[in-house]
Scaffold this motif. Sequence first.
Motif, mmCIF file in Angstrom:
data_model
loop_
_atom_site.group_PDB
_atom_site.id
_atom_site.type_symbol
_atom_site.label_atom_id
_atom_site.label_comp_id
_atom_site.label_asym_id
_atom_site.label_seq_id
_atom_site.Cartn_x
_atom_site.Cartn_y
_atom_site.Cartn_z
ATOM 1 N N PHE A 53 -41.312 -12.503 1.979
ATOM 2 C CA PHE A 53 -40.951 -12.003 1.022
ATOM 3 C C PHE A 53 -42.022 -10.861 1.023
ATOM 4 O O PHE A 53 -42.577 -10.484 -0.232
ATOM 5 N N ASN A 54 -42.765 -10.220 2.418
ATOM 6 C CA ASN A 54 -43.420 -9.104 2.139
ATOM 7 C C ASN A 54 -42.234 -8.174 1.229
ATOM 8 O O ASN A 54 -40.742 -7.826 1.470
ATOM 9 N N ASP A 55 -43.004 -7.608 0.865
ATOM 10 C CA ASP A 55 -41.511 -5.982 0.676
ATOM 11 C C ASP A 55 -41.696 -5.642 1.874
ATOM 12 O O ASP A 55 -42.168 -5.691 3.021
ATOM 13 N N LYS A 56 -41.184 -4.059 1.706
ATOM 14 C CA LYS A 56 -40.517 -3.304 3.207
ATOM 15 C C LYS A 56 -40.984 -2.731 4.085
ATOM 16 O O LYS A 56 -41.851 -2.876 5.190
ATOM 17 N N VAL A 57 -42.943 -2.353 2.893
ATOM 18 C CA VAL A 57 -43.405 -1.574 3.627
ATOM 19 C C VAL A 57 -44.246 -2.346 4.572
ATOM 20 O O VAL A 57 -44.768 -1.764 5.435
ATOM 21 N N LYS A 58 -44.809 -3.916 4.158
ATOM 22 C CA LYS A 58 -45.843 -4.200 4.462
ATOM 23 C C LYS A 58 -44.931 -4.839 5.219
ATOM 24 O O LYS A 58 -45.407 -5.604 6.642
ATOM 25 N N GLN A 59 -43.866 -5.734 5.280
ATOM 26 C CA GLN A 59 -43.170 -6.038 6.729
ATOM 27 C C GLN A 59 -42.866 -5.122 7.522
ATOM 28 O O GLN A 59 -43.287 -5.631 8.780
ATOM 29 N N GLN A 60 -43.363 -3.877 7.930
ATOM 30 C CA GLN A 60 -42.754 -2.705 8.529
ATOM 31 C C GLN A 60 -44.405 -2.737 9.046
ATOM 32 O O GLN A 60 -44.371 -2.738 10.423
ATOM 33 N N VAL A 61 -45.480 -2.622 8.506
ATOM 34 C CA VAL A 61 -46.536 -3.141 8.656
ATOM 35 C C VAL A 61 -47.175 -3.790 9.996
ATOM 36 O O VAL A 61 -47.254 -3.964 11.042
#
Length: 292
Positions: free
Chosen positions: A164-172
């Motif tokens: 459920f991370n947003d795209k930015v956190k998922q990419q990190v």
Amino acid sequence: MPKTFEDFEALTYPNFVKMLEFFTRPDQGFYGIAQHYSKEYDFVSTAAHNYIWSRGGKSFDEKTNQLWGVLNTEENAKSMVEYKESLKYAPPGSLNYTNGEVMEAWNGGKVFCAIMWAAVGQYMMEPKGGQPMIVPPPAHLINGTGAPNRIYSMGGQPWVINKFNDKVKQQVAEDFMEWWYTEDVQTEFAKRGGNPVIKSALNKPGFDEMKPWFRAYKWMLSDKKGRDFWHDPMYAVLLATQQEAFHAYISGQVKDPKVALDYAAYQMQKIMYEHGTCKIKPPDEGAKIQLK
């Protein structure tokens, strides 16, 4: 008496038991072995699995998740007997042994040997009376009389990335994982006492000598000598159920190991069936089994 790493590679469990007998000297406060027996967390399960798997048994069917008829076999019951018999060579209070108690017994010079996770290798380096020798654990005999075989519990915790991370956190998170599993980072991790998991780091020249336990650690990761638990959303509930059953037998609460295995197999398959991760309903006869 085995003296080298290669000697211990060839060591079978019957000869290992002779060593435990020789070194068990209660009048001197010295015993043969320290290993996990506790009902806490996963301790009794991981140790019991070493015996079950190495003797040729299985704890569940990897394709169907069926446990009834897989875990609760007569041969697995014999493996549980062999595991419980090792208590004869363990210090008093061993039924409660977790990582802490094993390390305390080993570093305090109370035991000839200890079976312990490589992850805590750094904390096993101060034994009273000498330098430790870290070697492969003994090979059990399939069905107690057959070919030597080693399959020991593989420990460790998974990385868990929240979907459920947003795209930015998922990419990190993904970028971190890619960085973590590069050869340079894993090698530096090893130099600081961590246990790397990629082949290029494990096979780097000088890796075996980097830490006292690395040679045995790498050796046990090869040729399918390690096996993991169930990968199931109900893992914690399954583990608690198995812990209760296995400990009931080794503690003497249940006299027959087959009863403990029957209870575990039924209850755990029922959990998976009700959760939808096993399509096979456990037999009704299993509902009558109690840990008395």
